[in-house]
Design an enzyme around this catalytic site. Structure first.
Site, PDB file in Angstrom:
ATOM      1  N   LYS B  96       9.021 -13.643  11.081  1.00 45.65           N
ATOM      2  CA  LYS B  96       8.053 -14.180  12.054  1.00 45.65           C
ATOM      3  C   LYS B  96       6.697 -14.205  11.354  1.00 45.65           C
ATOM      4  O   LYS B  96       6.186 -13.164  10.940  1.00 45.65           O
ATOM      5  CB  LYS B  96       7.985 -13.278  13.290  1.00 45.65           C
ATOM      6  CG  LYS B  96       6.935 -13.719  14.291  1.00 45.65           C
ATOM      7  CD  LYS B  96       6.833 -12.741  15.453  1.00 45.65           C
ATOM      8  CE  LYS B  96       5.551 -12.982  16.220  1.00 45.65           C
ATOM      9  NZ  LYS B  96       5.293 -11.928  17.209  1.00 45.65           N
ATOM     10  N   GLY B 157      -0.743  -8.667  23.997  1.00 47.09           N
ATOM     11  CA  GLY B 157      -0.990  -7.412  24.710  1.00 47.09           C
ATOM     12  C   GLY B 157      -1.744  -7.542  26.015  1.00 47.09           C
ATOM     13  O   GLY B 157      -1.996  -6.543  26.675  1.00 47.09           O
TER      14      GLY B 157
END
Lengths: 367, 258
Positions: B96, B157
């Protein structure tokens, strides 16, 4: 433009009048905001805000979880030399103090590194006193090269360098810089730094920025709490961190909150910072700078450190010795100050886990 | 559930999870079991190969596809170096790409990400780039060889949900490879919404890791992903402005000649 201009803009700020104007409603309004500004931050450092510590703690905890999760990075400082040419009234390494001086050889650095690496830590912060003759940049670069073999992250806490010198130590493997301004108040700075190159206020103030320009990965700044009224020093620390983060977004900025500790020497002119005030500083900083790391060292006692874990701490030291060669040598140089939490790395990990947090030994690598 | 194919590999789970921010590493295998995920991402900068106890890889069950991420990379060169290092360390050839040079909002740099994607895809990696949802950037990543694209729903987040919905919808309509919504999903219903929109999969970390019960939350996300996907496949009824009576007012006109 450097942070000094920001400092000057607030140097004569009337903190007392500002604080006396803050109301409970102001604090509640600030705590309801998503993003607060510098004056909101100062309001959270006010005596009025002390009555709202629990609400501040709830908000700070939420922001810390969001940005950092339940993880605490562990590191340890490693003193490789305590020779110093400065006369700092508050420091055990003061050139006027009759302490045992020592400088580790390359072999001793390697030995000390192996002893620390065996505890599982992968982040090291190495320190020297300020003595360009005893600890020149070439010595620091060489030490970084040795430590790089044993640790994934190598930080320095040494005297301020030029930008070109920072590039030199970064090339040698240094990825993070800790440099405390000690006290942002220029007048007090002048009073407590009695002699030596550290008397140059602005050269020290701009050190983190020079390192940022030299492409360091992270910088850690702070004030030595106790040399001035804590609310003022905390304010300038927050402003400085914000300035660096905005100007150098690719650098990870963190702050430390060291309280002055007993040390060799006689400096007594201390502005007390009690436990509650230190918590207030930490919470206000977290709310102002939700993405900034916060370090709590072993200057604080163990029970208190444990209580701080869920409030916003992201980095803690463990297995600390402030003596030169303190991890592996019988022939140690004297320490910088007394530590208050003597737990080794294993015990520190257990304490973090007991709080429902994950101790992290490695959070970095060189690419 | 219908299988998902990424880079020629068939998967039964459409939930990917991250391993950061958990209260302990020991909880990670329980979370993985609870949500039946098959792809687990971890920051290579957290992997301590030499340490038995602290090595995150020890806590990821065999059989899961490791998706090392390039967290910490500030440009394409660093991302490429991390990816190569991950492969050399035995973490497989999935990666990733995370290229972030903004420590405040952690927003990805699409331009550098495209460069890294091109280099790594040529080297045989299955490249999943984390990106800001921009159609042209996504197209270039696909041209460069991305096996999927991973647009953010909201900054990492933040648990804010799919704030970039309109832009992601365009990617889902236009991009040939799987679109995996990554970052910002804060609750199971956000994951269900992502799947109902037609996303191929979602990646969740903070919402699970920082919940009071990560194992239960992982299960909740798993169920939400399945429900959302089933809803999408079942083709939901169209939204209309006016109510549609089950006994239409004009129905008599069509009841045959009288």
């Amino acid at each position: 433009m450097s942070f000094y201009q920001y400092y000057l803009a607030h140097k004569d700020f009337d903190f007392n009048s500002f604080f006396s104007s803050i109301t409970t409603t102001d604090i509640e309004r600030i705590l309801a905001k998503d993003k607060i500004n510098a004056y909101d931050f100062l309001s959270l450092l006010s005596p009025q805000a002390e009555k709202h510590l629990e609400s501040m703690a709830e908000k700070a905890q939420k922001l810390s979880l969001q940005h950092f999760g339940k993880a605490i990075l562990l590191f340890t400082p490693m003193y490789i030399a305590n020779h110093c040419i400065n006369k700092c009234a508050y420091c055990g390494f003061n050139v006027g103090n009759r302490i045992k001086r020592k400088k580790l050889t390359a072999e001793e650095i390697e030995q000390e590194a192996k002893a620390i690496a065996a505890t599982g830590l992968r982040h090291i912060l190495f320190l020297t006193g300020e003595s360009p003759a005893q600890s020149p940049v070439s010595y620091i670069a060489k030490a970084a090269g040795i430590l790089k073999k044993h640790f994934h992250s190598v930080g320095i806490e040494i005297y301020p360098l030029t930008e070109q010198e920072y590039s030199q130590v970064i090339d040698a493997g240094v990825d993070s810089l800790t440099v405390y301004q000690e006290v942002y108040d220029e007048g007090i700075y002048d009073k407590v730094h009695l002699a030596g190159p550290k008397r140059n206020y602005s050269f020290r103030l701009d050190a983190p920025e020079r390192a940022c320009r030299a492409k360091i990965r992270s910088v850690n700044i702070g004030a030595l709490l106790g040399l001035n009224e804590w609310c003022k020093e905390a304010f300038f620390t927050g402003l400085h961190a914000d300035y660096l983060q905005n100007k150098y977004p690719d650098v990870a900025v963190s702050v430390s909150l060291p309280r002055i500790r007993p040390h060799a020497g006689t400096f007594q002119d201390i502005f007390p910072v009690n436990d509650k005030s230190l918590v207030q500083i930490m919470l206000a900083l977290r709310i102002f700078l939700p993405y900034t790391g916060i370090t709590i060292s072993t200057r604080e006692r163990q029970e208190y450190r444990d209580h701080l874990i869920p409030l916003g701490v992201t980095k803690m030291s463990a297995g600390v010795s402030t003596e030169v060669g303190g991890h592996s040598s019988e022939d140690k140089g004297e320490g910088q100050f007394e530590i208050a939490d003597n737990r080794n790395v294993a015990k520190m990990k257990q304490a973090i886990l007991a709080k429902g947090y994950q101790p992290v030994s490695k959070d970095w690598m060189s690419f | 559930m219908d299988p998902l194919s990424i880079g020629g590999v068939e998967l039964n789970s459409r939930l990917l999870i991250g391993t950061g921010k958990f209260p302990s590493k020991q909880i990670i295998p329980k979370v993985i079991n609870a949500c039946e995920t098959q792809i687990v991402t971890m920051a290579l900068r957290r992997v301590d190969i030499g340490a038995d106890e602290d090595n995150i890889l020890e806590y990821i069950p065999k059989g899961c596809i490791l998706l090392p991420n390039t967290s910490g990379a500030r440009d394409a060169d660093e991302a490429v170096r991390i990816a190569r290092l991950a492969r050399a360390l035995g973490a497989g050839n999935w990666v990733k790409i995370e290229v972030i040079s903004d420590n405040k909002y952690l927003l990805p740099d699409n331009q550098e990400t495209i460069k890294a994607t091109e280099i790594l895809a040529k080297e045989g990696f299955k490249v999943l780039p984390y990106m800001s949802p921009d159609l042209m950037a996504a197209k270039r990543m696909v041209e460069a060889g991305a096996a999927a694209v991973m647009p953010l729903g909201a900054p990492i987040g933040t648990n804010r949900g799919i704030k970039t919905k309109e832009l992601i919808r365009i990617l889902i309509d236009e991009i040939e490879v799987p679109v995996i919504i990554d970052a910002g999903l804060g609750k199971p219903s956000d994951a269900a919404e992502a799947m109902e929109m037609g996303a191929s999969a979602v990646l969740v970390n903070t919402a699970i890791a920082t919940s009071a019960d990560p194992v239960k939350m992982a299960q909740a996300f798993s169920l939400a992903v399945k429900a959302g996907r089933m809803g999408y496949l079942a083709k939901m009824g169209a939204k209309t402005r006016y109510a549609q009576a089950s006994s239409p007012l004009t129905g008599f006109l069509f009841e045959g000649d009288k």
